[in-house]
Design a protein around this motif. Structure first.
Motif, mmCIF file in Angstrom:
data_model
loop_
_atom_site.group_PDB
_atom_site.id
_atom_site.type_symbol
_atom_site.label_atom_id
_atom_site.label_comp_id
_atom_site.label_asym_id
_atom_site.label_seq_id
_atom_site.Cartn_x
_atom_site.Cartn_y
_atom_site.Cartn_z
ATOM 1 N N ASP A 207 -24.801 -32.395 6.158
ATOM 2 C CA ASP A 207 -25.516 -33.651 6.341
ATOM 3 C C ASP A 207 -26.531 -33.567 7.478
ATOM 4 O O ASP A 207 -27.402 -34.436 7.590
ATOM 5 C CB ASP A 207 -24.533 -34.794 6.617
ATOM 6 N N ARG A 208 -26.440 -32.517 8.274
ATOM 7 C CA ARG A 208 -27.355 -32.306 9.379
ATOM 8 C C ARG A 208 -28.246 -31.093 9.155
ATOM 9 O O ARG A 208 -28.861 -30.587 10.096
ATOM 10 C CB ARG A 208 -26.552 -32.167 10.685
ATOM 11 N N GLY A 209 -28.319 -30.636 7.909
ATOM 12 C CA GLY A 209 -29.170 -29.488 7.596
ATOM 13 C C GLY A 209 -28.816 -28.243 8.368
ATOM 14 O O GLY A 209 -29.642 -27.341 8.533
ATOM 15 N N LEU A 212 -29.778 -29.987 12.650
ATOM 16 C CA LEU A 212 -30.576 -31.171 12.959
ATOM 17 C C LEU A 212 -29.683 -32.361 13.327
ATOM 18 O O LEU A 212 -28.533 -32.443 12.905
ATOM 19 C CB LEU A 212 -31.434 -31.542 11.751
ATOM 20 N N ARG A 213 -30.229 -33.275 14.092
ATOM 21 C CA ARG A 213 -29.511 -34.504 14.414
ATOM 22 C C ARG A 213 -29.484 -35.412 13.187
ATOM 23 O O ARG A 213 -30.515 -35.618 12.543
ATOM 24 C CB ARG A 213 -30.171 -35.233 15.579
ATOM 25 N N ALA A 214 -28.324 -35.976 12.895
ATOM 26 C CA ALA A 214 -28.219 -36.890 11.756
ATOM 27 C C ALA A 214 -29.039 -38.147 11.984
ATOM 28 O O ALA A 214 -29.574 -38.732 11.038
ATOM 29 C CB ALA A 214 -26.757 -37.251 11.518
ATOM 30 N N THR A 216 -31.945 -38.600 13.874
ATOM 31 C CA THR A 216 -33.409 -38.495 13.980
ATOM 32 C C THR A 216 -34.024 -37.379 13.167
ATOM 33 O O THR A 216 -35.233 -37.366 12.940
ATOM 34 C CB THR A 216 -33.815 -38.288 15.451
ATOM 35 N N GLY A 217 -33.213 -36.405 12.734
ATOM 36 C CA GLY A 217 -33.753 -35.244 12.038
ATOM 37 C C GLY A 217 -34.363 -34.216 12.968
ATOM 38 O O GLY A 217 -34.909 -33.197 12.515
ATOM 39 N N GLU A 218 -34.264 -34.438 14.285
ATOM 40 C CA GLU A 218 -34.779 -33.472 15.256
ATOM 41 C C GLU A 218 -33.775 -32.343 15.439
ATOM 42 O O GLU A 218 -32.592 -32.475 15.115
ATOM 43 C CB GLU A 218 -35.028 -34.168 16.591
ATOM 44 N N ARG A 259 -28.809 -28.956 0.581
ATOM 45 C CA ARG A 259 -28.955 -29.330 1.983
ATOM 46 C C ARG A 259 -29.050 -28.135 2.920
ATOM 47 O O ARG A 259 -29.283 -28.295 4.127
ATOM 48 C CB ARG A 259 -27.809 -30.253 2.388
ATOM 49 N N PRO A 262 -33.295 -26.628 4.831
ATOM 50 C CA PRO A 262 -33.941 -26.521 6.148
ATOM 51 C C PRO A 262 -33.534 -25.261 6.909
ATOM 52 O O PRO A 262 -34.371 -24.613 7.554
ATOM 53 C CB PRO A 262 -33.477 -27.785 6.876
#
Length: 316
Positions: A207-209, A212-214, A216-218, A259, A262
């Motif tokens: 779920d966080r790729g 990545l942050r869940a 913000t996607g950063e 998923r 990324p």
């Protein structure tokens, strides 16, 4: 795969070469076995095994201070990642000495090494070692039960006490997942609670790729985008991708989850023009030895790991 890159991998330590023959070239089992036999005869693993004390310890330490890798915990990590044959006489003797002589110091109560410690990330590693080296009879089931009870509501794990954090961490979650999957693979169990815990832990990462942050996607942590070997307890996206590659053999496994895209794109972006991957930060092993190239130089370990992940992901 570039032929020059493959030849370069085969010219490395036997620990790299045998895995390249198995995972990249698909060579006959007898050829792979002959190369693997060199790991404990000619490679760095042979030197590591020779440095074990009669009391079972390496460096006189079970785990060691935070930055100390001259210890039982982290030497076993490297030997596992090298893929030493657990049935090799030298390895069996080394593990017997660990079983008979190594204990955890306070605050872990003087338990035998393979009984595990307190922290989830440590016990994930111990469970991986016990599964690989044939020591699950010491406390494998108890370690699994403890880890299942320590799972957090979001599906993963965190070594921080509940009073300090109720959110899972990438690092701890992957260490535990590796241990649970190794146990599942070694025992062939179809236990539903274990399968559910693995699934929720993997969902936490997916779920966080994987990095990545869940919210913000950063990028959650710049370290997760830099690949280093050995990994120890540290998380990175390549280590996580390799976990999912190895998990493809279980029911419901197989093709990569969408998923993972990324992380796979991140992996491809770091490939050098010559087809290799660069080394991340160097991490010392036993006696302060480095098994990895200097940071930024072509890395056999990262190249091996990246190529076999991409071979799986691209269906080669």
């Amino acid at each position: 795969m570039d032929e020059d890159v493959i030849e370069w991998l085969l010219a490395g330590d036997p620990a790299v070469a045998w895995q390249a023959r198995r995972d990249l070239l698909g060579e006959p089992a007898e050829v792979v076995a002959a190369e693997r036999a060199r790991v404990t005869r000619d490679g760095l693993a042979a030197q590591m095994l020779e440095l074990q004390g009669d009391d079972g310890y390496w460096g006189g330490l079970t785990y060691g201070p935070r930055r100390e890798r001259d210890s039982v915990m982290w030497t076993l990590h490297v030997l596992l990642r090298f893929g030493v044959d657990p049935e090799a006489p030298e390895v069996r003797a080394a593990i017997a000495r660990v079983r008979d002589g190594v204990v955890w110091t306070e605050p872990d109560g003087g338990r035998a090494f393979f009984e595990g410690a307190e922290e989830e990330c440590v016990n994930g590693g111990v469970l991986s070692y016990a599964s690989y080296f044939g020591a699950l009879d010491v406390a494998g089931d108890e370690l699994v039960d403890r880890l299942l009870m320590q799972r957090l509501p979001d599906g993963g794990w965190n070594c921080e006490p509940i009073a300090e954090s109720t959110r899972s961490s990438f690092d701890t979650t992957l260490c535990v997942l590796e241990g649970l999957r190794a146990y599942q693979r070694a025992t062939g169990t179809h236990d539903a609670a274990l399968a559910t815990a693995i699934l929720t832990g993997e969902e936490y990462l997916l779920d966080r790729g994987l990095f990545l942050r869940a919210s913000t996607g950063e990028v959650a942590n710049p370290r997760y985008t830099s690949f280093a070997f050995p990994m120890y307890w540290f998380y990175d996206a390549l280590r996580a991708l390799d976990h999912f590659r190895l998990s493809a053999d279980r029911p419901g496994g197989g093709a990569p989850d969408d998923r993972l895209a990324p992380a796979l794109e991140l992996l491809r972006s770091q490939r050098l023009p010559d087809g290799r991957w660069p080394a991340g930060p160097q991490r010392p092993t036993l006696r302060g030895w480095f098994v990895e190239a200097p940071e930024g130089a072509p890395s056999r370990w990262n190249t091996l790991r990246a190529l076999r992940v991409l071979r799986w992901a691209e269906g080669a």
